[in-house]
Design an enzyme around this catalytic site. Structure first.
Site, PDB file in Angstrom:
ATOM      1  N   LYS A  14      15.802   4.811  24.263  1.00  0.00           N
ATOM      2  CA  LYS A  14      16.155   6.176  23.825  1.00  0.00           C
ATOM      3  C   LYS A  14      17.657   6.388  23.893  1.00  0.00           C
ATOM      4  CE  LYS A  14      17.296   7.700  28.131  1.00  0.00           C
ATOM      5  NZ  LYS A  14      18.678   8.026  28.529  1.00  0.00           N
ATOM      6  N   ASP A 141      12.266   9.342  32.894  1.00  0.00           N
ATOM      7  CA  ASP A 141      12.360   8.955  31.482  1.00  0.00           C
ATOM      8  C   ASP A 141      11.092   8.269  30.971  1.00  0.00           C
ATOM      9  OD1 ASP A 141      14.924   9.919  31.247  1.00  0.00           O
ATOM     10  OD2 ASP A 141      15.889   7.970  31.547  1.00  0.00           O
TER      11      ASP A 141
HETATM   12  P1  ATP Z   1      18.165   5.313  32.459  1.00  0.00           P
HETATM   13  O1  ATP Z   1      18.834   5.635  31.180  1.00  0.00           O
HETATM   14  O2  ATP Z   1      16.746   5.801  32.533  1.00  0.00           O
HETATM   15  O3  ATP Z   1      18.946   5.611  33.670  1.00  0.00           O
HETATM   16  P2  ATP Z   1      18.931   2.564  32.268  1.00  0.00           P
HETATM   17  O4  ATP Z   1      18.656   2.081  30.884  1.00  0.00           O
HETATM   18  O5  ATP Z   1      20.333   2.925  32.611  1.00  0.00           O
HETATM   19  O6  ATP Z   1      17.937   3.756  32.515  1.00  0.00           O
HETATM   20  P3  ATP Z   1      17.244   0.481  33.263  1.00  0.00           P
HETATM   21  O7  ATP Z   1      17.609  -0.694  32.425  1.00  0.00           O
HETATM   22  O8  ATP Z   1      16.001   1.200  32.897  1.00  0.00           O
HETATM   23  O9  ATP Z   1      18.469   1.496  33.303  1.00  0.00           O
HETATM   24  O10 ATP Z   1      17.117   0.026  34.792  1.00  0.00           O
HETATM   25  C1  ATP Z   1      18.068   0.257  35.790  1.00  0.00           C
HETATM   26  C2  ATP Z   1      17.831  -0.669  36.992  1.00  0.00           C
HETATM   27  O11 ATP Z   1      16.452  -0.695  37.331  1.00  0.00           O
HETATM   28  C3  ATP Z   1      18.216  -2.098  36.682  1.00  0.00           C
HETATM   29  O12 ATP Z   1      19.534  -2.350  37.112  1.00  0.00           O
HETATM   30  C4  ATP Z   1      17.179  -2.948  37.425  1.00  0.00           C
HETATM   31  O13 ATP Z   1      17.692  -3.450  38.636  1.00  0.00           O
HETATM   32  C5  ATP Z   1      16.039  -2.010  37.736  1.00  0.00           C
HETATM   33  N1  ATP Z   1      14.781  -2.329  36.997  1.00  0.00           N
HETATM   34  C6  ATP Z   1      13.530  -2.245  37.464  1.00  0.00           C
HETATM   35  N2  ATP Z   1      12.621  -2.564  36.525  1.00  0.00           N
HETATM   36  C7  ATP Z   1      13.300  -2.851  35.400  1.00  0.00           C
HETATM   37  C8  ATP Z   1      12.913  -3.256  34.103  1.00  0.00           C
HETATM   38  N3  ATP Z   1      11.637  -3.433  33.764  1.00  0.00           N
HETATM   39  N4  ATP Z   1      13.899  -3.444  33.191  1.00  0.00           N
HETATM   40  C9  ATP Z   1      15.187  -3.243  33.533  1.00  0.00           C
HETATM   41  N5  ATP Z   1      15.609  -2.890  34.750  1.00  0.00           N
HETATM   42  C10 ATP Z   1      14.674  -2.696  35.693  1.00  0.00           C
END
Ligand code: ATP
Length: 308
Positions: A14, A141
């Site tokens: 998203k 989210d």
């Molecule tokens: P948001 O925008 O919701 O904050 P994001 O995209 O910044 O999310 P994600 O990639 O969803 O961040 O994940 C953040 C952290 O969560 C990662 O650094 C990782 O250590 C942990 N994590 C746990 N499960 C997952 C997964 N399935 N994919 C990615 N990261 C994961």
């Protein structure tokens, strides 16, 4: 009983077209008012019948993603197993398309996809609404990754109202190999905003521009309250935004908690020019053109097999 041997579900990343942040509520979370749009960058999760829960990860930045019980997809499978009392197990094969810790909720997409895939694999047959409740327990989210399209999120961002958006919008993503921690970005936001309003709101003008399918109107109202905090933690993000401003992009903002920067283009032709211009500036590790809105978590192909 006919049970699938494997189930393949795809869920979208998203972007936040508007992310308004308010004070921390009684539950310890910041009040948000946001407009999500699901875009054509996906997480693929294949759930295979197995003993217990296990997980493997390939694709974009796979090395940074945990493969143990801290993975959000693993937690999703465990939560569904606990909620339904099934004794069944699963091996989850995740192929990442969404950047990790990129502000595009890739982990949340994995959790949403795992919930739906396990529900289909195990035949636990929860209603979408029940899956939505489990999704909200996993993270703010996650419910949006289930529903996709375009939606307003309030509360922690998890209380969703579908929003009308006409046509398709074209976005250019400038991604970084180095993630930003969402809690860290909120910590800096707290320092920068000691007297925050309790309940933020989304601009009605943005909703009107979405209904009209007007990228120029949407561009005018793109806003992210977390952007100054993300830039304080990662000053180079300003160079990425400047690169968009020097391109034919209509506007650009940090996506969610960053560090992905998203620019809006007037259409697909302009988007290619924006992407080329941002790439040439050498400020991002990867530049991609995507479109939105995209569907939420959905079955890709049922792999049927007979099981006694
Ligand atoms: P948001 O925008 O919701 O904050 P994001 O995209 O910044 O999310 P994600 O990639 O969803 O961040 O994940 C953040 C952290 O969560 C990662 O650094 C990782 O250590 C942990 N994590 C746990 N499960 C997952 C997964 N399935 N994919 C990615 N990261 C994961």
């Amino acid at each position: 009983m006919i049970a699938p041997a494997a189930v393949h579900v795809r869920a979208p990343g998203k972007i936040n077209l508007s992310l308004r942040v308010g004070a921390v509520g009684a539950d310890g979370y910041h009040r948000l008012a946001t407009v999500f749009q699901a875009v054509s960058l996906y997480e693929d999760v294949v759930a295979e019948a197995a003993e217990g829960i296990s997980l493997s990860v390939t694709g974009r930045a796979a090395a940074e993603v945990p493969t143990d019980e801290t993975n959000l997809a693993w937690r999703a499978a465990q939560l569904l197993a606990d909620a339904t009392g099934t004794g069944a197990g699963v091996h989850l094969r995740i192929t990442k398309g969404v950047p990790t810790a990129g502000g595009m909720a890739g982990g949340s997409a994995d959790a949403a996809a795992a919930l739906l895939a396990c529900d289909l694999l195990w035949g636990t047959g929860l209603a979408r609404e029940e899956l939505g409740e489990l999704a909200a327990e996993l993270g703010a989210d996650v419910p949006f990754a289930l529903t996709g399209q375009t939606a307003i999120g309030v509360g922690r961002g998890d209380v969703l109202t579908p929003a009308l958006a006409r046509g398709r919008f074209t976005w250019v993503l400038a991604m970084s190999d180095r993630g930003l921690s969402t809690p860290e970005v909120f910590r800096v936001w707290d320092e920068q905003n000691p007297a925050a309003a309790p309940v933020p709101e989304v601009e009605p003008e943005l909703m009107h521009a979405l209904v009209a399918g007007d990228p120029h109107g949407v561009a005018r109202y793109l806003v992210n309250d977390l952007q100054p905090a993300a830039i304080e933690l990662r000053p180079e993000l300003q160079d990425v935004i400047d690169a968009f401003e020097a391109s034919p992009s209509l506007a650009a903002i940090v996506s969610g908690s960053g560090p992905t920067v998203v620019g809006i283009a007037a259409g697909p032709g302009d988007a290619a020019d924006v992407a080329e211009s941002v790439r040439a500036a050498g400020v991002a590790d990867e530049v991609l053109v995507v479109t939105g809105p995209s569907l939420g978590a959905r079955l890709v192909e049922p792999v049927a097999a007979e099981v006694d």
